[in-house]
Design an enzyme around this catalytic site. Structure first.
Site, PDB file in Angstrom:
ATOM      1  N   GLY A 126      52.711 102.137  35.782  1.00 13.37           N
ATOM      2  CA  GLY A 126      51.786 101.218  36.428  1.00 13.37           C
ATOM      3  C   GLY A 126      52.200  99.787  36.184  1.00 13.37           C
ATOM      4  CD  GLU A 158      47.318  95.793  32.488  1.00 17.43           C
ATOM      5  OE1 GLU A 158      46.899  96.506  31.563  1.00 17.43           O
ATOM      6  OE2 GLU A 158      46.713  94.812  32.941  1.00 17.43           O
ATOM      7  CB  VAL A 182      45.293 115.084  28.730  1.00 13.51           C
ATOM      8  CG1 VAL A 182      44.134 115.942  29.251  1.00 13.51           C
ATOM      9  CG2 VAL A 182      44.800 114.126  27.646  1.00 13.51           C
ATOM     10  CG  ASP A 226      39.831  99.312  35.419  1.00 14.85           C
ATOM     11  OD1 ASP A 226      39.169  99.134  36.464  1.00 14.85           O
ATOM     12  OD2 ASP A 226      41.057  99.513  35.417  1.00 14.85           O
ATOM     13  CG  ASN A 271      40.313 104.738  34.393  1.00 11.21           C
ATOM     14  OD1 ASN A 271      39.209 105.217  34.595  1.00 11.21           O
ATOM     15  ND2 ASN A 271      40.588 103.461  34.566  1.00 11.21           N
ATOM     16  CG  ASP A 331      44.902 104.270  31.777  1.00 13.89           C
ATOM     17  OD1 ASP A 331      45.825 104.494  30.980  1.00 13.89           O
ATOM     18  OD2 ASP A 331      44.948 104.579  32.990  1.00 13.89           O
TER      19      ASP A 331
END
Length: 285
Positions: free
Chosen positions: A26, A28, A124, A168, A173, A185
């Site tokens: 992504g 970030e 996960v 967020d 997420n 996240d």
């Protein structure tokens, strides 16, 4: 695969054995599947942020504690050193939040440490051992949607009781594991007591979940869990096991711009379309 430069120090130090494949990338961070001591885990390599992203994240960082007075002064002046320190704090925040939330009983990936700017944590997976899908990628029955919503609202309550708000949270997420949803996240996690926008962000988080899951169980769209839990939190009456009703008495005498839920309205329309489609299909059978 070729080892990314950000992960080579972890191999050199014996933290991980090998990089198996990229998982996602992504703006970030980039996440890789890695092996470590016979276990399969994931490693999150944070990217350096551009000034534009740095400015966008100011609202999330209000109320966060800074580790030293020099760093706090530099951050306040927005100097080059201050921006580097704020970047470091941004990355450290997710690590700290994972440990804090695990201790609070919130279902987040188990962290295994932070090394050379890389977060190593639980991978996960689904029932077949593959990377678990996001909530927005799975089809749900109405009962499953209700169950997921009930579980996720409880996780948000536990987070709030620990003094944190995701900031967020959405269908993008939350991962779906065999034992239920997992929240991921967290670098933008918000201080519930120290951020002036905390209520707005909490309502947005809950409304996003309600909008997504309400597409499968439309009655969820008429609930007000975010408003209810925030009112209890402000009154000092919210506990991790507090039973919520989803109802809330709004103050009609004052405008509540924060409570406007455009996502809910959009999701209600989408849910009706889905329901009409299901009914049409059933009639066709």
């Amino acid at each position: 695969m070729k080892t990314p430069p950000g992960l080579q120090p972890l191999i050199d130090d014996g933290v991980i054995d090998a990089v198996m494949r990229p998982l996602k990338s992504g703006k970030e961070a980039a996440v890789y599947v890695v092996s470590a001591g016979g276990e399969i885990r994931c490693a999150k390599v944070y990217k350096d942020m551009a000034q534009r992203s740095f400015q966008q994240r100011v609202q999330y960082q209000e109320g966060r504690k800074v580790r030293g007075s020099r760093e706090a002064r530099a951050i306040a002046k927005a100097s080059k050193y201050g921006r580097r320190q704020q970047e470091a704090e941004w990355k450290n925040t997710e690590v700290d939040a994972l440990y804090q939330l695990r201790d609070a009983g919130v279902r987040v990936p188990e962290p295994f440490g932070y090394f050379h700017g890389v977060l190593v944590m639980e991978l996960v997976v689904d029932a077949d051992g593959h990377s678990a899908p996001r909530l927005g990628e799975v089809e749900l029955s109405p009962d499953q949607a209700r169950g997921f919503h009930r579980f996720l609202v409880r996780q948000v309550v536990k987070m709030l009781c620990a003094g944190l708000i995701h900031g967020d949270l959405s269908e993008y997420n939350v991962l779906v594991a065999p034992d239920g949803p997992v929240i991921i996240d967290l670098p933008q996690v918000v201080s519930a007591a120290g951020n002036n926008a905390a209520r707005t962000m909490l309502l947005r988080d809950v409304n996003n979940l309600t909008a997504s899951l309400g597409a499968w169980a439309p009655e969820l769209l008429d609930t007000w869990y975010g408003e209810e839990m925030w009112a209890l939190y402000e009154a000092g009456e919210l506990r991790p096991d507090t039973e919520l009703t989803g109802t809330f008495a709004h103050d009609e005498s004052a405008p509540d711009l924060d409570g406007v839920r455009h996502a809910i309205n959009d999701a209600r329309e989408e849910a009706l379309i889905r329901q009409q489609g299901r009914e049409a299909a059933a009639e066709g059978d």
